[in-house]
Write a protein that holds these residues in place. Structure first.
Motif, PDB file in Angstrom:
ATOM      1  N   SER A 170     -10.145   2.832   5.373  1.00 13.04           N
ATOM      2  CA  SER A 170      -9.074   2.058   4.724  1.00 13.04           C
ATOM      3  C   SER A 170      -8.036   1.602   5.750  1.00 13.04           C
ATOM      4  CB  SER A 170      -8.390   2.898   3.645  1.00 13.04           C
ATOM      5  OG  SER A 170      -9.309   3.265   2.653  1.00 13.04           O
ATOM      6  N   LEU A 198      -9.412  -1.302   7.687  1.00 13.37           N
ATOM      7  CA  LEU A 198      -9.302  -2.532   6.892  1.00 13.37           C
ATOM      8  C   LEU A 198      -7.878  -3.072   6.971  1.00 13.37           C
ATOM      9  CD1 LEU A 198     -10.372  -4.631   4.897  1.00 13.37           C
ATOM     10  CD2 LEU A 198      -9.849  -3.002   3.060  1.00 13.37           C
ATOM     11  N   MET A 199      -6.891  -2.203   6.816  1.00 16.93           N
ATOM     12  CA  MET A 199      -5.497  -2.621   6.900  1.00 16.93           C
ATOM     13  C   MET A 199      -5.184  -3.196   8.284  1.00 16.93           C
ATOM     14  SD  MET A 199      -2.059  -0.417   6.166  1.00 16.93           S
ATOM     15  CE  MET A 199      -2.029   0.419   7.738  1.00 16.93           C
ATOM     16  N   ALA A 208      -4.499   7.935   3.370  1.00 13.71           N
ATOM     17  CA  ALA A 208      -5.554   6.936   3.576  1.00 13.71           C
ATOM     18  C   ALA A 208      -6.616   7.459   4.551  1.00 13.71           C
ATOM     19  CB  ALA A 208      -4.958   5.639   4.111  1.00 13.71           C
ATOM     20  N   ASP A 209      -7.858   7.119   4.261  1.00 17.39           N
ATOM     21  CA  ASP A 209      -8.933   7.511   5.176  1.00 17.39           C
ATOM     22  C   ASP A 209      -9.047   6.482   6.298  1.00 17.39           C
ATOM     23  OD1 ASP A 209     -10.140   5.330   3.997  1.00 17.39           O
ATOM     24  OD2 ASP A 209     -11.750   6.462   3.056  1.00 17.39           O
ATOM     25  N   LEU A 230       0.852  -1.189   0.000  1.00 17.42           N
ATOM     26  CA  LEU A 230       0.000   0.000   0.000  1.00 17.42           C
ATOM     27  C   LEU A 230       0.887   1.238   0.000  1.00 17.42           C
ATOM     28  CD1 LEU A 230      -2.387  -1.302   2.771  1.00 17.42           C
ATOM     29  CD2 LEU A 230      -2.855  -1.244   0.328  1.00 17.42           C
TER      30      LEU A 230
END
Length: 100
Positions: free
Chosen positions: A16, A19-20, A12-13, A6
């Motif tokens: 996101s 999720l990571m 990144a919001d 990534l």
């Protein structure tokens, strides 16, 4: 094995990043991320995540900007030309990119 790369995580919001985080905690995937240190405010979502992961098993590698010699080698290799001939172009590339 699964490897996830990534880039530009500083942008990144929060969804996101969540999720990571979940992938890192619940899978065996190797997650590699890149970001620009000078663009991460401590109060941003990613800034907070960095503070959080410093307590975990995370390995960080700082990559400094390339110098003229490295840019010259890279451009020479990419264009398959001698470093001597490519030097003026390498100067321009370094000036435009600051070694990034």
């Amino acid at each position: 094995p699964v490897v996830i790369f990534l880039e530009d995580l500083q942008w990144a919001d929060e969804a996101s990043l969540n999720l990571m985080r979940n992938l890192a905690q619940r899978s065996s995937a190797l997650i590699i991320g890149s970001y620009r240190e000078d663009e991460v405010p401590p109060d941003s979502a990613f800034g907070k995540l960095l503070i959080e992961v410093n307590a975990l098993n995370v390995f960080q590698i700082r990559v400094p900007p390339l110098d003229l010699s490295a840019v010259n080698i890279l451009v020479s290799y990419a264009l398959r030309m001698s470093q001597r001939l490519i030097r003026p172009l390498a100067d321009v590339v370094l000036r435009k990119t600051d070694g990034n």
